[in-house]
Design a protein around this motif. Structure first.
Motif, PDB file in Angstrom:
ATOM      1  N   CYS A 341       0.820  -1.217   0.000  1.00 15.51           N
ATOM      2  CA  CYS A 341       0.000   0.000   0.000  1.00 15.51           C
ATOM      3  C   CYS A 341       0.852   1.264   0.000  1.00 15.51           C
ATOM      4  O   CYS A 341       0.343   2.354  -0.272  1.00 15.51           O
ATOM      5  CB  CYS A 341      -0.920   0.002   1.218  1.00 15.51           C
ATOM      6  N   PHE A 342       2.138   1.126   0.334  1.00 10.11           N
ATOM      7  CA  PHE A 342       3.073   2.254   0.352  1.00 10.11           C
ATOM      8  C   PHE A 342       4.205   2.060  -0.650  1.00 10.11           C
ATOM      9  O   PHE A 342       5.253   2.694  -0.538  1.00 10.11           O
ATOM     10  CB  PHE A 342       3.639   2.421   1.769  1.00 10.11           C
ATOM     11  N   GLU A 343       3.993   1.187  -1.615  1.00 12.27           N
ATOM     12  CA  GLU A 343       5.006   0.853  -2.619  1.00 12.27           C
ATOM     13  C   GLU A 343       6.280   0.304  -1.963  1.00 12.27           C
ATOM     14  O   GLU A 343       7.390   0.502  -2.455  1.00 12.27           O
ATOM     15  CB  GLU A 343       5.364   2.080  -3.492  1.00 12.27           C
ATOM     16  N   MET A 344       6.121  -0.415  -0.842  1.00  8.72           N
ATOM     17  CA  MET A 344       7.256  -0.959  -0.089  1.00  8.72           C
ATOM     18  C   MET A 344       6.999  -2.447   0.151  1.00  8.72           C
ATOM     19  O   MET A 344       6.248  -2.808   1.060  1.00  8.72           O
ATOM     20  CB  MET A 344       7.430  -0.233   1.247  1.00  8.72           C
ATOM     21  N   GLU A 345       7.590  -3.313  -0.657  1.00  9.40           N
ATOM     22  CA  GLU A 345       7.359  -4.745  -0.510  1.00  9.40           C
ATOM     23  C   GLU A 345       8.235  -5.349   0.588  1.00  9.40           C
ATOM     24  O   GLU A 345       9.226  -4.754   1.009  1.00  9.40           O
ATOM     25  CB  GLU A 345       7.607  -5.476  -1.826  1.00  9.40           C
TER      26      GLU A 345
END
Length: 373
Positions: A341-345
């Motif tokens: 959801c925050f472009e942080m996998e």
């Protein structure tokens, strides 16, 4: 105008009601009306009947004098005439970005951050240049990279301080450097400060409004005040032109906030020290629970949050964050927010400011799930 789906809000809308252990909540444990009144030194039984005399009109269109003074009091040198009252911080960010940014502009946004800061300007055709925060740099802005990103067409730089989802807090000396970089290209500097107000040691957290003539602060009653149900936020800026532009846009999408929202928000701001003392105790207790859990759980690691109510916790398993988060809510009843959801996998956002018992139980179930994997 087409805009990308708001990932974190869609996630919460889908799964929040299914939570047994709510580690997705980002507000400090919400107050009831009676609790608010008691903290403010009022007896609920005798005070609540007086609300019956409040006329449910539009009220003060631009905010009551008490509310404007209370908001200005969150800053060192702000005055009530520098405040624009909005429907939450989400309304404030929307007002500022649409009032400032045009398709011909570029702007810089830290990443990760609240999606408004990059998806709204993208939707109107502006160029958004991401300034990536990394765990190696303690999720603080890389100043050399910021200098490379700005140019004469940079209209706006946006930061999120304290940061959501990582809980990082920009030190004053770094904040001053960011101000000088913004000033060098005559850009506005918007700081989403919705988690600002409660420091670990009780000291004042500087705002960009304290430091820069084109600084813009956004805040709300939701996170550190535990009053998300009021749906009240604000913009504070020394720029008379920006304030005027926001007020003119506000005529189209806000008009005024609710009179009861204004009433209770003004009361809470007048008594903010009492609310912050209550909430600091919750945050200190729960931050220690989270830190002890991370240190005792070999499957995870993080950069310890310095402020705010959330942490970005990385896990050492080969599974997409969304799949892991769905597994947790479906099988264990634990709500977290996937890093996707925050472009942080490879990470989960954990909110640690709610109930302490729920937090510990939820964390234990996350560890159990990771071991099962």
């Amino acid at each position: 105008m087409k805009i990308k789906p708001f990932k974190v809000e869609m996630w919460m809308n889908t799964y929040e009601n299914d939570a047994v252990y709510n580690l997705g909540e980002t507000c400090v444990d919400s107050l009831t009306v009676s609790q608010l009144l008691t903290l403010c030194g009022k007896d609920p039984a005798s005070y609540l009947p007086s609300l019956g005399d409040i006329r449910l009109s539009y009220g003060h269109i631009e905010g009551s004098p008490e509310l404007l003074r209370g908001i200005a009091g969150m800053y060192k040198n702000a005055t009530p005439d520098q405040v624009v009252v909005t429907h939450g911080a989400i309304g404030a960010n929307h007002q500022v970005i649409l009032s400032l940014v045009e398709a011909s502009d570029n702007m810089i946004s830290v990443m990760p951050t609240y999606q408004q800061h990059y998806s709204i300007p993208e939707s109107i055709g502006a160029e958004v240049r991401p300034l990536q925060l990394t765990i190696e740099n303690k999720f603080l802005p890389d100043l050399d990279e910021l200098r490379r990103l700005v140019d004469k067409n940079t209209k706006l730089i946006t930061i999120n301080n304290p940061n959501n989802p990582t809980g990082s807090l920009i030190p004053l000396e770094v904040l001053q450097e960011i101000v000088e970089i913004a000033r060098s290209v005559d850009a506005y500097l918007l700081s989403d400060e919705v988690y600002r107000g409660i420091s670990a040691d009780g000291s004042y957290i500087p705002s960009v409004v304290d430091l820069y003539e084109k600084g813009i602060s956004v805040g709300s009653m939701s996170k550190v005040f535990s009053l998300a149900g009021l749906r009240l936020g604000w913009i504070v800026t020394a720029s008379a032109q920006l304030k005027e532009d926001c007020l003119r846009r506000r005529d189209y999408d806000t008009i005024s906030v609710g009179v009861l929202d204004d009433h209770f928000a003004a009361m809470a701001l007048t008594n903010k020290d009492k609310i912050f003392a209550r909430n600091r105790e919750i945050l200190d207790t729960n931050r220690a629970i989270l830190d002890n859990w991370v240190n005792a759980t070999p499957e995870v690691y993080y950069q310890k949050p310095q402020a705010g109510t959330t942490a970005l916790v990385y896990y050492k398993k080969d599974i997409p964050s969304r799949d892991l988060a769905i597994k947790l809510i479906k099988e264990k009843g634990v709500l977290v927010t996937p890093g996707e959801c925050f472009e942080m996998e490879g990470a989960l956002r954990i909110g640690y400011a709610y109930d302490s018992k729920q937090l510990q139980q939820g964390l234990d179930l996350i560890a159990e799930t990771l071991r099962e994997l």
